[in-house]
Enzyme design. Structure first.
Site, short mmCIF file in Angstrom:
data_model
loop_
_atom_site.label_atom_id
_atom_site.label_comp_id
_atom_site.label_asym_id
_atom_site.label_seq_id
_atom_site.Cartn_x
_atom_site.Cartn_y
_atom_site.Cartn_z
N CYS A 1 -3.65 -4.60 2.98
CA CYS A 1 -4.35 -5.88 2.86
C CYS A 1 -4.40 -6.39 1.42
CB CYS A 1 -5.79 -5.73 3.32
SG CYS A 1 -5.93 -4.84 4.83
N GLU B 1 -1.72 -14.23 3.10
CA GLU B 1 -0.59 -13.45 3.60
C GLU B 1 -0.75 -13.09 5.07
OE1 GLU B 1 -1.14 -10.50 0.36
OE2 GLU B 1 -1.47 -9.08 1.98
N1 SAH Z 1 -12.88 -7.40 6.92
C1 SAH Z 1 -12.39 -6.85 8.15
C2 SAH Z 1 -10.91 -7.09 8.41
C3 SAH Z 1 -9.95 -6.94 7.28
S1 SAH Z 1 -9.63 -5.30 6.68
C4 SAH Z 1 -12.74 -5.39 8.25
O1 SAH Z 1 -13.31 -4.84 7.31
O2 SAH Z 1 -12.51 -4.80 9.29
C5 SAH Z 1 -8.71 -4.53 7.95
C6 SAH Z 1 -8.73 -3.03 7.90
O3 SAH Z 1 -7.90 -2.51 6.86
C7 SAH Z 1 -10.11 -2.47 7.65
O4 SAH Z 1 -10.37 -1.39 8.50
C8 SAH Z 1 -10.00 -2.03 6.21
O5 SAH Z 1 -10.98 -1.12 5.90
C9 SAH Z 1 -8.59 -1.51 6.15
N2 SAH Z 1 -8.03 -1.33 4.81
C10 SAH Z 1 -8.35 -2.00 3.69
N3 SAH Z 1 -7.64 -1.54 2.64
C11 SAH Z 1 -6.85 -0.57 3.10
C12 SAH Z 1 -5.89 0.30 2.50
N4 SAH Z 1 -5.60 0.22 1.21
N5 SAH Z 1 -5.27 1.22 3.29
C13 SAH Z 1 -5.52 1.28 4.61
N6 SAH Z 1 -6.42 0.48 5.24
C14 SAH Z 1 -7.08 -0.42 4.49
#
Ligand code: SAH
Length: 365
Positions: free
Chosen positions: A349, A99
């Site tokens: 995500c 996505e």
């Molecule tokens: N793996 C990488 C990039 C993808 S996640 C990383 O960890 O940075 C991108 C961001 O979205 C990260 O900061 C992650 O912690 C956050 N994220 C994941 N799930 C989320 C959610 N349900 N609500 C808000 N942010 C979220």
């Protein structure tokens, strides 16, 4: 079961940097300027087939077709949110799905790209990790996500350009480093999409601190974001199990190396999880951790996007978020409470993808 009918083995030409394309053309008996013409067709004129590259010889077009495809993605679902956020579900040639999210910001169009099919990092609050990593997304497939979003605007006759990129979709970009770097060099190239490095942000959970050090030497002005979410190892391990292998001491040693080498600011992502990491005491711990690095730090406090599979976690209240923010501010920390986008279309995500996969399974059952 869905049949895997993959027959496409040619890679996407979008995965090659300009230099690599020139090298390939020269190896195949073509002059350098032929490669730069192809580059122009791909990224300036944005054609969808080699046949449309009318200033190339038929023989060269045949050679391109033999070796490459242009766009490897197929659009499966598009969802538009009331605030203008658009979410795309794409199918790759081997039928796996990824996505991509487009956000309309005051400063332009920002696209969030996916770098892996699923994720193995196992963060307990995140929807992406519910589906384990099946494979890396190739550089060409990451570039394609941007090209298809741009096409969406081109086709509607809208004179809008994708101007900002966040590498924050499904997957851990530093777990797919080579493809990530090629992707960054392609979209940043002045002769192509020319997306400014300062408009590109790569986000990592920091599972491999040595990659952060390596990134410091890439000679790219790209922004680095660290998913921090907790200021001590015990709490962070409960949210992000990768902390066990990469404790905060090691992570910050690498971050300090990065800031000393590049003199670039690092953004810290901090999701506000009610009752988990949002007390004033934890805010003080966070302030103490950041304070010595404050000159090159920026803390983003992010509202949690609830995930159906992780009912344990709830968004922090406005009141708790404000108190947390006030502690950071009182300590002089550079920070902001980030606005959210697309909550009504599952823009957190991995949410759209995991829903679609469940739907497919239900239909098949
Ligand atoms: N793996 C990488 C990039 C993808 S996640 C990383 O960890 O940075 C991108 C961001 O979205 C990260 O900061 C992650 O912690 C956050 N994220 C994941 N799930 C989320 C959610 N349900 N609500 C808000 N942010 C979220």
């Amino acid at each position: 079961m869905i049949e895997n009918t993959q027959t496409e083995t040619r890679p996407s030409i979008y995965g090659l940097t300009r230099d690599q394309l020139i090298e390939w053309a020269q190896e195949n008996g073509e002059k350098k300027f032929r490669a730069t013409q192809v580059w122009d067709w791909l990224y300036r004129k944005r054609v969808q087939s080699f046949e449309e590259m009318t200033n190339l010889s038929q023989a060269f077009i045949a050679k391109l077709n033999e070796n490459f495809i242009i766009n490897p993605l197929q659009q499966v679902v598009v969802q538009e949110s009331e605030d203008g956020t658009v979410k795309y579900l794409f199918m790759l040639p081997d039928k796996v799905m990824i996505e991509t999210v487009l956000m309309r910001q005051a400063y332009g169009l920002s696209v969030c790209v996916t770098t892996q099919v699923g994720c193995n990092m196992g963060c307990t609050f995140c929807a992406s990790g519910i589906l384990k990593k099946e494979r890396d997304v190739t550089a060409g497939e990451i570039v394609s996500q941007i090209m298809l979003v741009q096409k969406y605007f081109d086709e509607r006759g809208l004179d809008e350009r994708v101007s900002h990129i966040v590498v924050m979709g499904i997957g851990e970009p530093f777990d797919n480093y080579e493809h990530l770097m090629n992707f960054l060099r392609v979209i940043n190239d002045d002769n192509g999409l020319a997306i400014g490095a300062r408009h590109i942000t790569v986000s990592t959970c920091g599972f491999m601190p040595k990659k952060i050090k390596e990134f410091a030497h890439e000679n790219l002005q790209v922004n680095l974001a660290i998913s921090l979410h907790a200021p001590n190892n015990a709490l962070r391990t409960s949210l992000m199990r990768i902390t066990r292998n990469a404790p905060l001491e090691k992570l910050f040693e690498a971050i300090d190396y990065y800031t000393e080498t590049t003199n670039r600011r690092v953004t810290y992502e901090y999701i506000m999880l009610s009752g988990e990491n949002d007390s004033p005491e934890i805010a003080q711990q966070l302030a103490d951790l950041i304070k010595p690095r404050n000159k090159l730090s920026y803390v983003n406090l992010i509202p949690y996007n609830p995930v159906a599979e992780h009912i344990k976690y709830e968004r922090s209240t406005k009141n708790d978020t404000t108190k947390f923010y006030d502690v950071l501010k009182k300590n002089g920390i550079n920070c902001v409470v980030r606005q959210e986008h697309g909550t009504d279309i599952d823009a957190a995500c991995g949410q759209l993808r995991s829903k679609q996969i469940k739907k497919n399974k239900a239909n098949i059952a």
